[in-house]
Scaffold this active site. Structure first.
Site, short mmCIF file in Angstrom:
data_model
loop_
_atom_site.label_atom_id
_atom_site.label_comp_id
_atom_site.label_asym_id
_atom_site.label_seq_id
_atom_site.Cartn_x
_atom_site.Cartn_y
_atom_site.Cartn_z
N CYS A 25 14.71 0.08 14.90
CA CYS A 25 15.08 -0.48 16.20
C CYS A 25 14.57 -1.92 16.24
CB CYS A 25 14.49 0.37 17.33
SG CYS A 25 12.69 0.42 17.33
N HIS A 630 -23.15 14.87 0.42
CA HIS A 630 -22.18 15.38 1.38
C HIS A 630 -22.04 16.88 1.19
CE1 HIS A 630 -18.41 16.04 3.53
NE2 HIS A 630 -18.50 14.81 4.01
#
Length: 712
Positions: A25, A630
């Site tokens: 567009c 982690h």
């Protein structure tokens, strides 16, 4: 570079094989994807030409580009890998979307606003071009060169009027074409039916002596009726009208597809348009045309009444509503009303207050740009610069909205204050001046270039300046991010500096020598402390950098051995079920599949990072090695359940000190892997990092060997 950007966009949305179709567009690439879950939104947002991305239902995905969208669209289509992937027309794409059925709980509403948007979107460019021509004429009027509103003009200026009037007068035909095309009807048929009400023959009916006319006192307009075979026909001038073609195309779709079912295919070329025209032209002329004019009159009269009787309320209401209407596509009906006002009144009173919203939007973007420039944040600086240019000179708000404002919730309240004060300025100023608000002489994108179209111009300039400066000041003073978002952004900048990226100036020493701390230093974040933790899902809040001395582990010839902080089976990093860790992007090291839910310090260190969720810890070893542990993969999603953090940021720990207790069974029950990466995050500062590739690890057993640069 342009081809590289196009290729990067295709790669980020999952490659050519994941693209069913592609359209665009005014500002956005519109992808229909096979699987939208394959999109790498972070990679998309980091591409230079991309201002933002918007996922939608039904595997649709929008990528905000701005004014250069058509060029990027063409570059993507020209990529050899695309082949015929994007060769479908917009009609094909939309027909396929309709055939898939509803896309949400309120599919009819989605379809309605999509119908409005797609009926106007293709002609936004010519509307903008025409409005700039009018702006030029208005400037000439302001300088006394030529009276813009004079009924009789020199031939040259009269010819100039044809340049913009061609768009606004024949707008109904353009809208009818687009609307019919949207509904899978021959668009030329829609244009021909609407054009019948704009022919000289139809217009000349108003010159007959046997017609009767009625005046609308509120709008100051006149409508006439003629007797057509005993049936009264409203003889309104449909030039510039948008409601009638929208209504006509909707009914035409029903008639067209109905006829198509009963007329043999061999006869459709002639009889399909013939029957559609002899049915729809009378219905449009006798019923839909008057109905559209009446509806437009009702809406216009209501808004005109509100603007006249409560100008302050009206002037504030419009800019306060627009920030919520535009993202949802609900502003199209108001755009239609603006065009109707210009057609019937010769001016519009909605666009003036709307300008307060637009410039508040652009002011907020300018505030973001100011902060990005101050922090040397190239990513946000680029995004906000493109969005601001598109706004100030094109009047287009989507790059700001989708690229920035909707991503940071704190912007909207600050922008709304600008909207309110800008609208209030118009309302109060109009009452003091005795005017009917700020009016526009043409449909215009509210930008710097179209200011001459507004009257009183001085009041409009003051109002948009108030809106712009208020929003900008509030964003600059209070920031557009939450503390967590700000820390995350500064951590990203610091990380890029440490990795030698485009933000190397963030923590340069000369700023400190001049007596100024950088934003990252003000937040207590250094490149050394913050570089790895964003990937781990953390909010970086590391301590301020202390005077630098060469760490023992970085002295040439030194080898540092790190002990295992966990007990379990060693897993090579490449086998970790997470591409960020497996690729080594976060750091170098190994992973451990733990057999005991306890994390301990692998040596003497300072805790520089903890997480509210408890799933990871950052350590700065006395040797200079920076370590990130982690616990599990994607365990941040457990929100702390099953984790107990035993240390705090800033704590000094020794080898074997407990850091975190975690429940391995709970991790597995939640559907996550307990495999725990143990990573040296500042690995680029060392010569080599050798890891155990297999076997078992126990607390305190050698796990990683880190050699300083310069070792032989």
């Amino acid at each position: 570079m342009a081809e590289l950007a196009a290729q990067a966009i295709v790669d980020a949305v999952g490659g050519p094989e994941n693209i069913e179709s592609l359209t665009h567009c005014a500002t956005r690439l519109r992808f229909q994807l096979v699987n939208s879950e394959l999109v790498d939104s972070a990679a998309l947002d980091n591409i230079d030409v991309v201002m933002g991305s918007v996922p939608q239902a039904g595997n649709r995905y929008q990528v905000i580009i701005g004014g250069g969208v058509a060029t990027v669209f063409q570059q993507i289509n020209n990529l050899p890998a695309m082949g015929t992937t994007a060769a479908k027309s917009a009609d094909d794409v939309k027909a396929e979307a309709r055939s898939k059925g509803p896309r949400g709980k309120h599919a009819w509403m989605d379809g309605f606003f999509e119908y409005l948007a797609d009926s106007f979107r293709p002609i936004l460019g010519v509307l903008l071009g025409a409005s700039l021509i009018i702006a030029f004429a208005a400037v000439m009027d302001a300088f006394g060169v030529q009276d813009f509103r004079a009924e009789v003009k020199p031939a040259g200026w009269q010819f100039l009027d044809t340049m913009w009037r061609s768009v606004f007068y024949f707008l109904p035909i353009m809208v009818a074409y687009n609307a019919a095309k949207k509904l899978n009807v021959d668009p030329w048929l829609g244009a021909a039916i609407m054009g019948a009400l704009m022919t000289p023959e139809f217009i000349n009916l108003s010159s007959r002596d046997d017609i009767t006319c009625v005046t609308n006192e509120a709008l100051g307009t006149q409508s006439c009726r003629a007797d057509i075979f005993g049936i009264p026909l409203l003889l309104s001038d449909y030039g510039g009208n948008v409601f009638v073609p929208l209504m006509m195309a909707a009914l035409l779709a029903v008639v067209y597809h109905g006829i198509k079912k009963v007329v043999p295919e061999s006869l459709q070329l002639v009889f399909l348009p013939f029957l559609s025209m002899i049915i729809m032209i009378p219905i449009t002329g006798f019923i839909l045309g008057p109905l559209g004019v009446w509806l437009g009159g009702i809406l216009g009269t209501g808004l005109a009444w509100l603007n006249t009787t409560a100008p302050i309320l009206f002037a504030v209401l419009i800019p306060m509503l627009y920030p919520f209407l535009v993202p949802l596509g609900l502003h199209w009906p108001l755009n239609a009303l603006m065009l109707m006002n210009i057609d019937t009144l010769g001016y519009d009173f909605i666009q003036g207050p709307m300008g307060a919203w637009n410039f508040a939007c652009f002011g907020a973007t300018a505030g973001v740009l100011f902060i990005a420039a101050r922090e040397r944040d190239a990513q946000m600086r680029q995004t906000s610069t493109g969005a601001l240019i598109a706004g100030l000179f094109g009047g287009i708000s989507e790059p700001s909205l989708y690229g920035i404002h909707l991503r940071f919730a704190r912007i909207y309240p600050r922008m709304l204050v600008g909207c309110f004060l800008g609208g209030l300025t118009i309302g109060v100023g109009s009452m003091l001046l005795g005017t009917a608000g700020v009016t526009a002489s043409a449909f215009a994108f509210t930008s710097l270039l179209t200011i001459p179209l507004f009257s009183p111009m001085s009041l409009y300039v003051i109002a948009i300046a108030v809106a712009f400066c208020t929003a900008m000041a509030l964003v600059v003073i209070t920031d557009y991010r939450t503390p967590e978002q700000k820390a995350e952004a500064l951590a990203r900048i610091a990380k890029q500096k440490a990795e030698g990226g485009p933000h190397v100036d963030i923590l340069e020493e000369e700023e400190a020598q001049d007596g100024f701390e950088t934003p990252a230093q003000q937040a207590g974040i250094t490149a050394a402390d913050a570089e790895p933790f964003l990937e781990a899902g953390a909010v970086a809040t590391a301590v301020k950098e202390r005077p630098r001395t060469q760490a023992p582990g970085m002295v040439p010839g030194t080898v540092t051995v790190l002990s295992s902080p966990l007990q379990g089976k060693v897993v090579p990093l490449k086998d970790v079920p997470d591409p960020g860790f497996a690729s080594g992007a976060v750091g170098a090291g190994v992973a451990i599949d733990p057999s005991e839910g306890r994390l301990v310090a692998p040596g003497d260190a300072k805790v520089i990072m903890t997480f509210p969720t408890g799933h990871a810890v950052g350590l700065k070893m006395d040797s200079g090695v920076e370590l990130l542990v982690h616990i599990g993969i994607d365990t941040v999603n457990m929100e702390g359940s099953g984790f107990k953090v035993l240390v705090s940021k800033g704590d000094i720990v020794s080898e074997g000190d407990p850091l975190v207790e975690f429940d391995i069974a709970a991790i597995k029950a939640a559907g996550y892997s307990p495999i725990t990466p143990v990573l040296v995050t500042n690995h680029k500062k060392f010569g080599s990092i050798d890891a155990r590739a297999d076997g078992d690890a126990t607390f305190g057993s050698p796990l990683l060997k880190v050699a300083a640069k310069g070792n032989q």
